[in-house]
Write a protein that holds these residues in place. Structure first.
Motif, short mmCIF file in Angstrom:
data_model
loop_
_atom_site.label_atom_id
_atom_site.label_comp_id
_atom_site.label_asym_id
_atom_site.label_seq_id
_atom_site.Cartn_x
_atom_site.Cartn_y
_atom_site.Cartn_z
N UNK A 23 64.56 30.00 70.79
CA UNK A 23 65.32 31.13 71.33
C UNK A 23 66.42 31.56 70.37
N UNK A 24 67.13 30.61 69.79
CA UNK A 24 68.20 30.96 68.87
C UNK A 24 67.67 31.62 67.60
N UNK A 25 66.51 31.18 67.12
CA UNK A 25 65.92 31.82 65.95
C UNK A 25 65.52 33.26 66.24
N UNK A 77 63.40 16.59 72.78
CA UNK A 77 63.16 16.96 74.18
C UNK A 77 62.75 18.44 74.26
N UNK A 78 62.00 18.77 75.30
CA UNK A 78 61.47 20.12 75.45
C UNK A 78 62.57 21.17 75.47
N UNK A 79 63.67 20.91 76.14
CA UNK A 79 64.74 21.91 76.24
C UNK A 79 65.32 22.23 74.86
N UNK A 80 65.37 21.24 73.99
CA UNK A 80 65.93 21.46 72.66
C UNK A 80 64.97 22.28 71.79
N UNK A 81 63.68 22.05 71.93
CA UNK A 81 62.71 22.84 71.17
C UNK A 81 62.79 24.30 71.57
N UNK A 82 62.84 24.58 72.89
CA UNK A 82 62.93 25.96 73.34
C UNK A 82 64.27 26.59 72.96
#
Length: 107
Positions: free
Chosen positions: A58-60, A49-54
């Protein structure tokens, strides 16, 4: 502070000018499906899902930025600003050459 301001201005100008050039060169196609969708195998290619990709992006960035930025600043001083700026603006030259080489149809 002067070099930081210059670097910031170069990043913004590079984003606005070089970004437009890259956008015209590659012409993004919103209907094109990603390999995660076209070659789903449940191991290497998994649609997210898009939220998981972002969240992953962000965490990286949030995890590496404070560590890498402080080390670069301590070791190289103001030249690290210039390295980051020119690396960010012109890194896509390598990508563009690679992309053209991979997309050329050989007879």
């Amino acid at each position: 502070m002067v070099t930081f301001s210059i670097a910031l201005v170069l990043l913004v100008v590079g984003y606005l000018t070089y970004g437009k050039y890259i956008n015209k060169l590659f012409v993004p196609d919103p209907t094109r499906k990603t390999p995660a969708v076209t070659m789903t195998d449940g191991v290497d290619y998994v649609p997210l899902p898009t939220w998981k990709i972002f969240m992953i992006q962000f965490l990286n960035i949030a995890g590496l930025g404070p560590i890498y930025g402080a080390i670069m600043g301590a070791q190289f001083g103001t030249s690290s600003y210039l390295w980051i700026v020119f690396g960010t603006v012109f890194a896509s030259v390598w990508f563009r050459r690679w992309y053209k080489k991979e997309t050329v149809q050989h007879p």
